[in-house]
Structures are given as C-alpha cells and as structure tokens.
Write a protein that holds these residues in place. Structure first.
Motif, PDB file in Angstrom:
ATOM      1  N   LEU A 128      64.438  22.817  11.549  1.00 45.10           N
ATOM      2  CA  LEU A 128      64.783  23.963  12.392  1.00 45.10           C
ATOM      3  C   LEU A 128      65.134  25.188  11.554  1.00 45.10           C
ATOM      4  N   ILE A 129      65.991  24.999  10.553  1.00 40.27           N
ATOM      5  CA  ILE A 129      66.473  26.135   9.759  1.00 40.27           C
ATOM      6  C   ILE A 129      65.368  26.707   8.882  1.00 40.27           C
ATOM      7  N   ALA A 130      64.579  25.820   8.247  1.00 42.55           N
ATOM      8  CA  ALA A 130      63.543  26.273   7.313  1.00 42.55           C
ATOM      9  C   ALA A 130      62.182  26.450   7.972  1.00 42.55           C
ATOM     10  N   ARG A 131      62.119  26.231   9.300  1.00 43.93           N
ATOM     11  CA  ARG A 131      60.823  26.255  10.003  1.00 43.93           C
ATOM     12  C   ARG A 131      59.823  25.328   9.313  1.00 43.93           C
ATOM     13  N   SER A 132      60.295  24.152   8.977  1.00 46.80           N
ATOM     14  CA  SER A 132      59.504  23.218   8.192  1.00 46.80           C
ATOM     15  C   SER A 132      58.963  22.094   9.073  1.00 46.80           C
ATOM     16  N   GLU A 133      57.652  22.049   9.233  1.00 45.66           N
ATOM     17  CA  GLU A 133      57.045  20.953   9.975  1.00 45.66           C
ATOM     18  C   GLU A 133      57.256  19.626   9.255  1.00 45.66           C
ATOM     19  N   THR A 134      57.326  19.687   7.925  1.00 44.80           N
ATOM     20  CA  THR A 134      57.581  18.464   7.152  1.00 44.80           C
ATOM     21  C   THR A 134      58.956  17.913   7.475  1.00 44.80           C
ATOM     22  N   GLY A 135      59.938  18.794   7.555  1.00 38.40           N
ATOM     23  CA  GLY A 135      61.283  18.351   7.901  1.00 38.40           C
ATOM     24  C   GLY A 135      61.329  17.712   9.274  1.00 38.40           C
ATOM     25  N   TYR A 136      60.671  18.352  10.252  1.00 40.02           N
ATOM     26  CA  TYR A 136      60.595  17.786  11.597  1.00 40.02           C
ATOM     27  C   TYR A 136      59.911  16.420  11.585  1.00 40.02           C
ATOM     28  N   SER A 137      58.797  16.332  10.857  1.00 33.30           N
ATOM     29  CA  SER A 137      58.028  15.085  10.821  1.00 33.30           C
ATOM     30  C   SER A 137      58.835  13.945  10.217  1.00 33.30           C
ATOM     31  N   ILE A 138      59.535  14.241   9.117  1.00 36.75           N
ATOM     32  CA  ILE A 138      60.366  13.204   8.488  1.00 36.75           C
ATOM     33  C   ILE A 138      61.501  12.805   9.427  1.00 36.75           C
ATOM     34  N   GLY A 139      62.113  13.797  10.085  1.00 34.19           N
ATOM     35  CA  GLY A 139      63.188  13.500  11.026  1.00 34.19           C
ATOM     36  C   GLY A 139      62.722  12.587  12.148  1.00 34.19           C
ATOM     37  N   SER A 140      61.530  12.860  12.676  1.00 37.85           N
ATOM     38  CA  SER A 140      60.987  12.031  13.761  1.00 37.85           C
ATOM     39  C   SER A 140      60.735  10.606  13.298  1.00 37.85           C
ATOM     40  N   LYS A 141      60.143  10.463  12.118  1.00 40.83           N
ATOM     41  CA  LYS A 141      59.870   9.119  11.584  1.00 40.83           C
ATOM     42  C   LYS A 141      61.167   8.356  11.316  1.00 40.83           C
ATOM     43  N   LEU A 142      62.173   9.058  10.798  1.00 43.38           N
ATOM     44  CA  LEU A 142      63.463   8.412  10.551  1.00 43.38           C
ATOM     45  C   LEU A 142      64.125   7.988  11.869  1.00 43.38           C
ATOM     46  N   CYS A 143      63.960   8.799  12.904  1.00 45.80           N
ATOM     47  CA  CYS A 143      64.514   8.459  14.215  1.00 45.80           C
ATOM     48  C   CYS A 143      63.857   7.196  14.754  1.00 45.80           C
TER      49      CYS A 143
END
Length: 382
Positions: A128-143
């Motif tokens: 969210l903060i960095a507008r990073s799709e990679t961050g979102y993707s990793i967060g989803s996989k970790l969830c």
C-alpha cells in the motif's frame, strides 16, 4: 429484403458448465466421506454421520464456485493425515518427531499461522505505502499460507484431543484459544474470497490489521494462561449443538470485522486520503454491504441455534444471560443497518461510521462479556 434473424442460444445449465476436473473433485470428496464413514462411523453419532455425508456436496459446490478451495482442501488433507501418521497413536510423539515438534503439531502449526499473519500484514502495508504489486502479492501468498497452517493446527488439535482420551476428544471450538484461531481463519478466508472476487489486494492492509490484533491477543492469552493446553469439555458444551452454533456465530463475527475494516478504508478515501491507493468508493461500499449481509444471515442462524441449545441445556430458550443480551444487541445493530440500507438507501460515511461502531459492539459481545461479565456462558474467562 430478407430480414435478418438472430438465433438465441440459451446458456448451458449449471451442471453442464462443470468441467471434468470439477466432477473428479466432487467424486474424490464423496469417496473420502464414504471412506471416513466406513472407517470411523462406529465412533460417530447420527448427527456426526449426517454432517459427514452432507460435507461432500457442500464442499463440492464451494469448490466449484471458488476454485482455490480445492487446493486448500487437498493440502489440508495431506498435512493433517501426515501428522496423524507421525503421531502413530501416541501423543508423546509431538516432542520426539521433528516434523511434529516444529511444524505439524497443533501448537507448532498455530504458531506458524501467527507469524505468517504478522508477515502478511507487513507486506500488505508495504504494498500500500510503496504502491508495490510485489508487496501485495507476497502478502496475499503469506495470508494463504497462514490459513493453511491455521486449519492444519485445528484439524491436528482435534485428533490430539482424542489421543488424550476418548472422553476428552472434541471439535476445537470450545474455548477462547480455539475460537480465536477460528475467527482468524474465517476472517482471512472471506477476505481472500473478496480479494479474488473484486480483483484487488488493496483492502488487505486494513483487514489484516484486525486479524493481527486477534493473533496478538491469542499469543498473549497462550503465554499468560497456558491456553493452548487441551481441556475436557464442561458438561454444558458436550452437545452437538456446539458444532453448528459456534461456527455460524464466528462467520458473523468474522464478516462484521471485515466490514468494519473496509469501512475504515472507505472513510479514509472519502476524506481524501490514499485516493489513488484504494479501490473505488463503490467497490468499498459493495464489499461492506455484502460482508454485513452474509454475517447477519449466519449470526441470525447462530442465534436461533443458540436458543434451541439453551432450551436443551438450561430448560429455556432465553434467559437474558449477558452473552445472550449482547448477542441480541449485535443482531439488532446490524438488522437496523441492513434495514436502513435496503429501505432508506443508506450509503456513504454514515453507513461506514455505523459499520466501524458495529465492530466495537461486536468486540464487546465477543470478548468484553468474558472479561467483565459473568453468566451461563462462562467457558472462556480471561
């Protein structure tokens, strides 16, 4: 001139739209249910057999509607059966087998769940903060990984309770420790469904906050009260009503909490914050409404089931016990919200603030009653 006619081709029926993989999945579920019925039917009462038989078509339909459920069920089956095999019928194996001690015992799996939820929250916020799709993707996989370990921990805990003793064994939804795990699982699963349904991961940072808060409480409660120890059921909980009342209740709690966190995102965007980092107000409003509608449906079912259970356990459908009273307050709150939405067109910031306040009411009904009040529902005191 010849008139051009357009031939109408009706869409194929629901079952005709299913693929070979869909049917193989359904057949595998039926085969597993029949195997379990044949192998363990002697340990089940009529209610448990009915639930087992109905579980196959229920999860088949769920897997047809939401494809990731298939992989989840398959993975949970492999992990849970692996843990059962490693135990070999002896609970002391939990401290002797490496995979049990550090991965697949109920306590280990739930600790992994906790860590993965914290990490998922971190990466969603990085996204969210960095507008990073990679961050979102990793967060989803970790969830998703946290959901896998959480359900594995619950399934293995169920088996562990029977290893302690046949009179101790029970479905793990009987105390605060167990229902907090259940709350995390339900809230995360509903979020992941909406994440795919609306093709956005931008709500993850908000929804994962409430899950992380629940995980934080769970860890504190585990350390301070040794809550992870499996205890026998108190007499009033030795009822098949518990197995349907509690899950229905927590679908309500989970979706109400999800709606509140989506409402927080709505309020931020409507006030000009994170404008280009959040879904549209229409999407936020729709998710909030659907989550509350689903939660209200299941909470209503849970309330009715609770009244039937109370009549069996205490001789009356309603006793104005603090837990019952606050459950009614929660129900009335969301009934009013839905009434205003459907009859008066409630939208915007008022609806969002109402959903946020609803989380405070729900939290007190869920946890505050156990902390500050006493009554017939005294099975999970702090």
């Amino acid at each position: 001139m010849m008139e051009m006619t357009q031939t109408y081709t009706p869409e194929p029926g629901y079952f005709k739209r299913l693929s070979v993989v869909d049917w193989v999945y359904a057949v595998a579920l039926v085969a597993a249910a029949l195997f379990a019925l044949n192998r363990f039917g002697g340990f089940m009462d009529y209610y448990e057999k009915a639930v087992l038989v109905l579980a196959a078509p229920t999860f088949a339909c769920l897997g047809w509607h939401w494809k990731p459920v298939r992989s989840l069920i398959a993975l949970l089956t492999v992990l849970a059966l692996s843990a059962v095999a490693l135990y070999g019928g002896a609970l002391e194996m939990a401290n002797q087998k490496f995979l049990l001690k550090y991965l697949l015992s109920s306590q280990s799996a739930i600790l992994w769940m906790s860590m993965l939820f914290f990490l998922a929250t971190l990466f969603y916020w990085i996204g969210l903060i960095a507008r990073s799709e990679t961050g979102y993707s990793i967060g989803s996989k970790l969830c998703w990984a946290a959901v896998v370990f959480g359900f594995t921990g619950m399934l293995v805990r169920w088996y562990e309770s029977y290893l302690i003793g046949g009179d101790v064994g029970h479905i793990p939804i009987s105390n605060l420790y167990e229902v907090f795990v259940l709350f995390c699982m339900i809230t995360a699963l509903f979020y992941l469904y909406y994440e795919q349904r609306y093709a956005t991961r931008q709500l993850g940072p908000f929804v994962l906050l409430v899950i992380s808060a629940a995980v934080g409480f769970l860890l504190w409660y585990t350390v301070s009260r040794d809550a992870s120890e499996i205890q026998p059921l108190v007499p009033a909980l030795q009822s098949w009503w518990m197995k349907i009342h509690v899950p229905a209740n927590f679908i309500g709690y989970g979706t109400f909490s999800l709606a509140a966190m989506v409402a927080v995102a709505y309020l931020l965007k409507s006030k000009g914050y994170l404008m280009d980092r959040l879904p549209s107000l229409e999407v936020l409003d729709d998710v909030m409404y659907k989550a509350i509608a689903v939660g209200f449906t299941f909470f209503t079912i849970a309330t009715i089931l609770g009244a039937l259970w109370a009549a069996e356990a205490w001789g009356g459908y309603w006793s104005w016990d603090p837990k019952e009273t606050w459950a009614l307050i929660v129900w009335l709150n969301y009934a009013a919200w839905l009434h205003m939405r459907l009859m008066k067109g409630l939208r915007g910031q008022v609806a969002a603030w109402w959903a946020v306040c609803g989380l405070l009411v729900t939290s007190f009904a869920f946890l505050g009653v156990n902390m500050f009040l006493s009554g017939l529902h005294s099975y999970g005191e702090l």
